[in-house]
Design a protein around this motif. Structure first.
Motif, PDB file in Angstrom:
ATOM      1  N   ALA A  46     -75.167  91.445 -40.492  1.00  0.00           N
ATOM      2  CA  ALA A  46     -75.077  92.437 -41.571  1.00  0.00           C
ATOM      3  C   ALA A  46     -74.325  91.872 -42.775  1.00  0.00           C
ATOM      4  O   ALA A  46     -73.255  91.280 -42.628  1.00  0.00           O
ATOM      5  CB  ALA A  46     -74.378  93.691 -41.059  1.00  0.00           C
ATOM      6  N   GLY A  47     -74.929  92.011 -43.955  1.00  0.00           N
ATOM      7  CA  GLY A  47     -74.294  91.594 -45.203  1.00  0.00           C
ATOM      8  C   GLY A  47     -74.408  90.119 -45.539  1.00  0.00           C
ATOM      9  O   GLY A  47     -74.071  89.716 -46.648  1.00  0.00           O
ATOM     10  N   GLU A  48     -74.871  89.286 -44.623  1.00  0.00           N
ATOM     11  CA  GLU A  48     -75.015  87.847 -44.889  1.00  0.00           C
ATOM     12  C   GLU A  48     -76.318  87.580 -45.630  1.00  0.00           C
ATOM     13  O   GLU A  48     -77.226  88.406 -45.643  1.00  0.00           O
ATOM     14  CB  GLU A  48     -74.998  87.055 -43.588  1.00  0.00           C
ATOM     15  CG  GLU A  48     -73.654  87.016 -42.914  1.00  0.00           C
ATOM     16  CD  GLU A  48     -72.657  86.089 -43.604  1.00  0.00           C
ATOM     17  OE1 GLU A  48     -73.059  85.280 -44.466  1.00  0.00           O
ATOM     18  OE2 GLU A  48     -71.478  86.173 -43.263  1.00  0.00           O
ATOM     19  N   SER A  49     -76.399  86.388 -46.239  1.00  0.00           N
ATOM     20  CA  SER A  49     -77.612  86.032 -46.974  1.00  0.00           C
ATOM     21  C   SER A  49     -77.952  84.567 -46.764  1.00  0.00           C
ATOM     22  O   SER A  49     -77.117  83.776 -46.345  1.00  0.00           O
ATOM     23  CB  SER A  49     -77.437  86.306 -48.471  1.00  0.00           C
ATOM     24  OG  SER A  49     -76.493  85.407 -49.020  1.00  0.00           O
ATOM     25  N   GLY A  69     -84.423  94.174 -37.472  1.00  0.00           N
ATOM     26  CA  GLY A  69     -83.461  94.610 -38.472  1.00  0.00           C
ATOM     27  C   GLY A  69     -84.163  94.981 -39.767  1.00  0.00           C
ATOM     28  O   GLY A  69     -85.356  95.278 -39.790  1.00  0.00           O
ATOM     29  N   GLY A  71     -83.545  94.527 -44.412  1.00  0.00           N
ATOM     30  CA  GLY A  71     -82.773  93.930 -45.497  1.00  0.00           C
ATOM     31  C   GLY A  71     -83.627  93.817 -46.730  1.00  0.00           C
ATOM     32  O   GLY A  71     -84.544  94.625 -46.930  1.00  0.00           O
ATOM     33  N   GLY A 101     -79.389  93.773 -44.189  1.00  0.00           N
ATOM     34  CA  GLY A 101     -78.878  95.136 -44.287  1.00  0.00           C
ATOM     35  C   GLY A 101     -77.817  95.386 -43.218  1.00  0.00           C
ATOM     36  O   GLY A 101     -77.361  94.464 -42.539  1.00  0.00           O
ATOM     37  N   PRO A 102     -77.423  96.658 -43.027  1.00  0.00           N
ATOM     38  CA  PRO A 102     -76.345  97.002 -42.095  1.00  0.00           C
ATOM     39  C   PRO A 102     -76.619  96.653 -40.628  1.00  0.00           C
ATOM     40  O   PRO A 102     -75.688  96.477 -39.853  1.00  0.00           O
ATOM     41  CB  PRO A 102     -76.190  98.515 -42.252  1.00  0.00           C
ATOM     42  CG  PRO A 102     -77.027  98.927 -43.389  1.00  0.00           C
ATOM     43  CD  PRO A 102     -77.909  97.796 -43.782  1.00  0.00           C
ATOM     44  N   ARG A 103     -77.891  96.537 -40.245  1.00  0.00           N
ATOM     45  CA  ARG A 103     -78.226  96.180 -38.855  1.00  0.00           C
ATOM     46  C   ARG A 103     -78.528  94.695 -38.700  1.00  0.00           C
ATOM     47  O   ARG A 103     -78.957  94.253 -37.648  1.00  0.00           O
ATOM     48  CB  ARG A 103     -79.442  96.976 -38.384  1.00  0.00           C
ATOM     49  CG  ARG A 103     -79.228  98.474 -38.367  1.00  0.00           C
ATOM     50  CD  ARG A 103     -80.485  99.165 -37.934  1.00  0.00           C
ATOM     51  NE  ARG A 103     -81.622  98.555 -38.641  1.00  0.00           N
ATOM     52  CZ  ARG A 103     -82.798  99.120 -38.803  1.00  0.00           C
ATOM     53  NH1 ARG A 103     -83.033 100.288 -38.306  1.00  0.00           N
ATOM     54  NH2 ARG A 103     -83.758  98.503 -39.466  1.00  0.00           N
ATOM     55  N   GLY A 104     -78.359  93.920 -39.742  1.00  0.00           N
ATOM     56  CA  GLY A 104     -78.711  92.508 -39.710  1.00  0.00           C
ATOM     57  C   GLY A 104     -80.191  92.327 -40.027  1.00  0.00           C
ATOM     58  O   GLY A 104     -80.929  93.301 -40.221  1.00  0.00           O
TER      59      GLY A 104
END
Length: 138
Positions: A46-49, A69, A71, A101-104
Motif C-alpha cells: 500500500a502506498g508504494e510505487s 489489489g 491502484g 492503493g490501500p490494499r496494495g
C-alpha cells in the motif's frame, strides 16, 4: 526442455536493468530463459510505487496485467485507476509509474522492443537489437 516452471519467490538477481531493482520486483524472464520480452511480477505494498520512466530512447513497449489489489497507472501526471483483471498498454513516449492503493497492487509487467513502421528512421536494422543486447551484457 519444452517448458519451464518458475516459482516467483526465489528469483535471480535483477541484473542489467535500466532501473535499480526494488525489493518487490521479481524478474521472471531470466529464470524462465525467455529472450523475446521481459516479464516481471511486481507486488507493491500500500502506498508504494514503481520508478517513473518512459521508453522514448529504447522504444520498449509496456503492458501491465493487474493480478490483485488496486491502484493507479500515473501517466504523464494523470492518475488512471486500475483493478484486478485489467490490462493496460502504454505508448513509449509517456512518463509512467504504478502506484498501489490501500490494499496494495500486484501486477505483471511485460516489456518488449516495439516494432516501428518500416519507414520510421528510428527502426533498427535487422540484427542491430541483437548486437546491442550482446554489448550491454559485457
Amino acid at each position: 526442455m519444452s517448458y519451464r516452471i518458475v516459482d516467483p519467490e526465489p528469483v535471480t538477481e535483477d541484473e542489467g536493468r535500466d532501473v535499480e531493482p526494488r525489493p518487490f520486483d521479481r524478474r521472471l524472464s531470466a529464470d524462465l530463459r525467455v529472450t523475446a520480452f521481459e516479464l516481471c511480477e511486481i507486488r507493491l505494498p500500500a502506498g508504494e510505487s514503481t520508478v517513473r520512466h518512459d521508453h522514448v530512447g529504447d522504444r520498449v513497449e509496456d503492458v501491465y496485467v493487474v493480478l490483485g489489489g488496486a491502484g493507479w497507472l500515473v501517466l504523464d501526471d494523470v492518475k488512471v485507476p486500475l483493478a484486478a483483471g485489467q490490462c493496460v498498454a502504454v505508448d513509449t513516449g509517456h512518463q509512467r509509474f504504478m502506484l498501489a492503493g490501500p490494499r496494495g497492487l500486484e501486477f505483471l509487467a511485460i516489456n518488449a522492443p516495439g516494432r516501428a513502421a518500416p519507414s520510421d528512421p528510428r527502426r533498427p536494422r535487422a540484427g542491430v537489437l541483437a548486437r546491442l543486447r550482446k554489448v550491454s551484457r559485457m
